[in-house]
Motif scaffolding. Structure first.
Motif, PDB file in Angstrom:
ATOM      1  N   ASP A  14      -3.923  -8.202  -2.763  1.00  0.00           N
ATOM      2  CA  ASP A  14      -4.183  -6.775  -2.945  1.00  0.00           C
ATOM      3  C   ASP A  14      -3.082  -5.919  -2.329  1.00  0.00           C
ATOM      4  O   ASP A  14      -2.388  -6.344  -1.396  1.00  0.00           O
ATOM      5  CB  ASP A  14      -5.523  -6.397  -2.302  1.00  0.00           C
ATOM      6  CG  ASP A  14      -6.721  -6.829  -3.135  1.00  0.00           C
ATOM      7  OD1 ASP A  14      -6.520  -7.522  -4.157  1.00  0.00           O
ATOM      8  OD2 ASP A  14      -7.857  -6.491  -2.753  1.00  0.00           O
ATOM      9  N   GLU A  66      -3.315  -2.980  -9.940  1.00  0.00           N
ATOM     10  CA  GLU A  66      -3.680  -3.466 -11.273  1.00  0.00           C
ATOM     11  C   GLU A  66      -2.620  -3.087 -12.313  1.00  0.00           C
ATOM     12  O   GLU A  66      -2.346  -3.848 -13.253  1.00  0.00           O
ATOM     13  CB  GLU A  66      -5.040  -2.885 -11.678  1.00  0.00           C
ATOM     14  CG  GLU A  66      -5.590  -3.423 -12.992  1.00  0.00           C
ATOM     15  CD  GLU A  66      -5.927  -4.903 -12.924  1.00  0.00           C
ATOM     16  OE1 GLU A  66      -5.777  -5.579 -13.957  1.00  0.00           O
ATOM     17  OE2 GLU A  66      -6.337  -5.366 -11.845  1.00  0.00           O
ATOM     18  N   LYS A  69       0.004  -5.776 -12.807  1.00  0.00           N
ATOM     19  CA  LYS A  69      -0.431  -7.161 -12.978  1.00  0.00           C
ATOM     20  C   LYS A  69       0.387  -7.893 -14.036  1.00  0.00           C
ATOM     21  O   LYS A  69       0.678  -9.080 -13.902  1.00  0.00           O
ATOM     22  CB  LYS A  69      -1.918  -7.209 -13.344  1.00  0.00           C
ATOM     23  CG  LYS A  69      -2.870  -7.029 -12.166  1.00  0.00           C
ATOM     24  CD  LYS A  69      -2.796  -8.218 -11.234  1.00  0.00           C
ATOM     25  CE  LYS A  69      -3.801  -8.096 -10.095  1.00  0.00           C
ATOM     26  NZ  LYS A  69      -5.177  -8.205 -10.556  1.00  0.00           N
ATOM     27  N   TYR A  86      -4.472 -11.837   2.312  1.00  0.00           N
ATOM     28  CA  TYR A  86      -5.528 -10.843   2.474  1.00  0.00           C
ATOM     29  C   TYR A  86      -5.394 -10.208   3.853  1.00  0.00           C
ATOM     30  O   TYR A  86      -4.643 -10.692   4.709  1.00  0.00           O
ATOM     31  CB  TYR A  86      -6.926 -11.451   2.283  1.00  0.00           C
ATOM     32  CG  TYR A  86      -7.358 -12.441   3.348  1.00  0.00           C
ATOM     33  CD1 TYR A  86      -8.122 -12.036   4.443  1.00  0.00           C
ATOM     34  CD2 TYR A  86      -7.023 -13.797   3.251  1.00  0.00           C
ATOM     35  CE1 TYR A  86      -8.536 -12.953   5.411  1.00  0.00           C
ATOM     36  CE2 TYR A  86      -7.422 -14.705   4.209  1.00  0.00           C
ATOM     37  CZ  TYR A  86      -8.177 -14.284   5.293  1.00  0.00           C
ATOM     38  OH  TYR A  86      -8.573 -15.180   6.256  1.00  0.00           O
ATOM     39  N   GLU A  92     -12.798  -6.203   1.488  1.00  0.00           N
ATOM     40  CA  GLU A  92     -12.621  -6.252   0.033  1.00  0.00           C
ATOM     41  C   GLU A  92     -11.418  -7.100  -0.360  1.00  0.00           C
ATOM     42  O   GLU A  92     -11.410  -7.728  -1.427  1.00  0.00           O
ATOM     43  CB  GLU A  92     -12.497  -4.845  -0.565  1.00  0.00           C
ATOM     44  CG  GLU A  92     -11.233  -4.072  -0.227  1.00  0.00           C
ATOM     45  CD  GLU A  92     -11.313  -3.308   1.095  1.00  0.00           C
ATOM     46  OE1 GLU A  92     -10.443  -2.449   1.329  1.00  0.00           O
ATOM     47  OE2 GLU A  92     -12.245  -3.582   1.887  1.00  0.00           O
ATOM     48  N   THR A  93     -10.388  -7.134   0.473  1.00  0.00           N
ATOM     49  CA  THR A  93      -9.204  -7.930   0.134  1.00  0.00           C
ATOM     50  C   THR A  93      -9.536  -9.424   0.195  1.00  0.00           C
ATOM     51  O   THR A  93      -8.923 -10.227  -0.530  1.00  0.00           O
ATOM     52  CB  THR A  93      -8.018  -7.618   1.062  1.00  0.00           C
ATOM     53  OG1 THR A  93      -8.308  -8.059   2.400  1.00  0.00           O
ATOM     54  CG2 THR A  93      -7.705  -6.129   1.066  1.00  0.00           C
ATOM     55  N   ASN A  95     -12.664 -10.546  -0.426  1.00  0.00           N
ATOM     56  CA  ASN A  95     -13.575 -10.754  -1.559  1.00  0.00           C
ATOM     57  C   ASN A  95     -12.830 -10.916  -2.882  1.00  0.00           C
ATOM     58  O   ASN A  95     -13.351 -11.520  -3.821  1.00  0.00           O
ATOM     59  CB  ASN A  95     -14.558  -9.582  -1.667  1.00  0.00           C
ATOM     60  CG  ASN A  95     -15.522  -9.520  -0.499  1.00  0.00           C
ATOM     61  OD1 ASN A  95     -15.731 -10.514   0.201  1.00  0.00           O
ATOM     62  ND2 ASN A  95     -16.116  -8.353  -0.275  1.00  0.00           N
ATOM     63  N   HIS A  96     -11.631 -10.366  -2.960  1.00  0.00           N
ATOM     64  CA  HIS A  96     -10.846 -10.434  -4.194  1.00  0.00           C
ATOM     65  C   HIS A  96     -10.044 -11.731  -4.323  1.00  0.00           C
ATOM     66  O   HIS A  96      -9.387 -11.947  -5.346  1.00  0.00           O
ATOM     67  CB  HIS A  96      -9.885  -9.246  -4.272  1.00  0.00           C
ATOM     68  CG  HIS A  96     -10.567  -7.933  -4.395  1.00  0.00           C
ATOM     69  ND1 HIS A  96      -9.941  -6.726  -4.111  1.00  0.00           N
ATOM     70  CD2 HIS A  96     -11.837  -7.609  -4.781  1.00  0.00           C
ATOM     71  CE1 HIS A  96     -10.790  -5.735  -4.298  1.00  0.00           C
ATOM     72  NE2 HIS A  96     -11.943  -6.243  -4.704  1.00  0.00           N
ATOM     73  N   SER A  99     -10.589 -13.930  -7.448  1.00  0.00           N
ATOM     74  CA  SER A  99      -9.957 -13.419  -8.659  1.00  0.00           C
ATOM     75  C   SER A  99      -8.462 -13.725  -8.671  1.00  0.00           C
ATOM     76  O   SER A  99      -7.900 -14.141  -9.698  1.00  0.00           O
ATOM     77  CB  SER A  99     -10.177 -11.902  -8.766  1.00  0.00           C
ATOM     78  OG  SER A  99      -9.474 -11.370  -9.864  1.00  0.00           O
ATOM     79  N   TRP A 100      -7.811 -13.539  -7.531  1.00  0.00           N
ATOM     80  CA  TRP A 100      -6.379 -13.827  -7.435  1.00  0.00           C
ATOM     81  C   TRP A 100      -6.117 -15.313  -7.667  1.00  0.00           C
ATOM     82  O   TRP A 100      -5.165 -15.694  -8.359  1.00  0.00           O
ATOM     83  CB  TRP A 100      -5.845 -13.421  -6.058  1.00  0.00           C
ATOM     84  CG  TRP A 100      -5.544 -11.962  -5.911  1.00  0.00           C
ATOM     85  CD1 TRP A 100      -6.278 -11.022  -5.224  1.00  0.00           C
ATOM     86  CD2 TRP A 100      -4.433 -11.254  -6.479  1.00  0.00           C
ATOM     87  NE1 TRP A 100      -5.691  -9.788  -5.328  1.00  0.00           N
ATOM     88  CE2 TRP A 100      -4.553  -9.896  -6.089  1.00  0.00           C
ATOM     89  CE3 TRP A 100      -3.356 -11.627  -7.262  1.00  0.00           C
ATOM     90  CZ2 TRP A 100      -3.639  -8.923  -6.463  1.00  0.00           C
ATOM     91  CZ3 TRP A 100      -2.431 -10.670  -7.644  1.00  0.00           C
ATOM     92  CH2 TRP A 100      -2.573  -9.331  -7.247  1.00  0.00           C
TER      93      TRP A 100
END
Length: 210
Positions: A14, A66, A69, A86, A92-93, A95-96, A99-100
């Motif tokens: 992120d 985003e 990307k 992160y 939140e970083t 939690n992402h 996805s990464w």
């Protein structure tokens, strides 16, 4: 300068987790408190010595937004290692990460080495992600793991060196076929005892954007 291998590395995660600061600390040995948001991709390079071999690292620091990307994805296939970063002070970083990681494994070489990095470990009073959580995630996903601080330089050197050492180990054990793996280039190694292969040689830093 001659080298045994060249490894290409991509730094992802992120925006605001400290990717650019990690790269700056590793290449220039300095910390910049205020850093502009990366636009597109920044580049750094350094030659290090691992098991007596000079290894050249090409490192691509990618934008976390985003909007960039599509630019980031274009660098996955050409990388041998990814540093997935992160911020231990921003839940939140963390939690992402799933996805990464999914995106990395979708676009990258299946044999890519991935190092999970929990950055900003110096901000203990603001920590919201425990070290054990990072260790657990890394173990479940088969990743290397370290917590770092780009401000104090804690574990920054180790993060890049361990990642490169893992690639070299995979080459030596035959896990990676260097003639058929993107992100790894065979170089021309200097003779033993040559002073030109010293660790910590910084070649350049730059920026690439669309």
């Amino acid at each position: 300068m001659s080298y045994a291998y060249l490894f290409k590395c991509i730094i992802i995660g992120d925006t605001g987790v400290g990717k650019s600061c990690l790269l700056l600390q590793f290449t220039d040995k300095r910390f910049r408190p205020v850093h502009d948001i990366t636009i597109g991709v920044e580049f750094g390079t350094r030659i290090v010595t691992i098991e007596g071999k000079p290894i050249k690292l090409h490192m691509w620091d990618t934008a976390g937004q985003e909007a960039f990307k599509s630019i980031t994805r274009s660098y996955y296939r050409g990388a041998a290692v990814a540093l997935l970063v992160y911020d231990v002070t921003r839940r939140e970083t963390f939690n992402h990460l799933e996805s990464w990681l999914e995106e990395t494994r979708q676009h990258a070489n299946p044999n890519m080495t991935i190092m999970l990095i929990g950055n900003k470990s110096d901000l203990a009073h603001r920590r919201v992600v425990r070290k054990e959580e990072g260790e657990k995630f890394a173990k479940e996903k088969g990743l290397l793991f370290l917590e770092t601080s780009s401000k104090t330089a804690h574990n920054v050197e180790q993060a890049f060196m361990e990642s490169a050492a893992k690639i070299l180990q995979n080459i030596q054990e035959g896990v990676l076929d260097v003639s058929n793996v993107s992100g790894i280039t065979i170089g021309c190694e200097l003779p033993q005892g040559s002073s030109g292969a010293g660790d910590g040689v910084v070649a350049q830093r730059g920026r690439c954007c669309s």
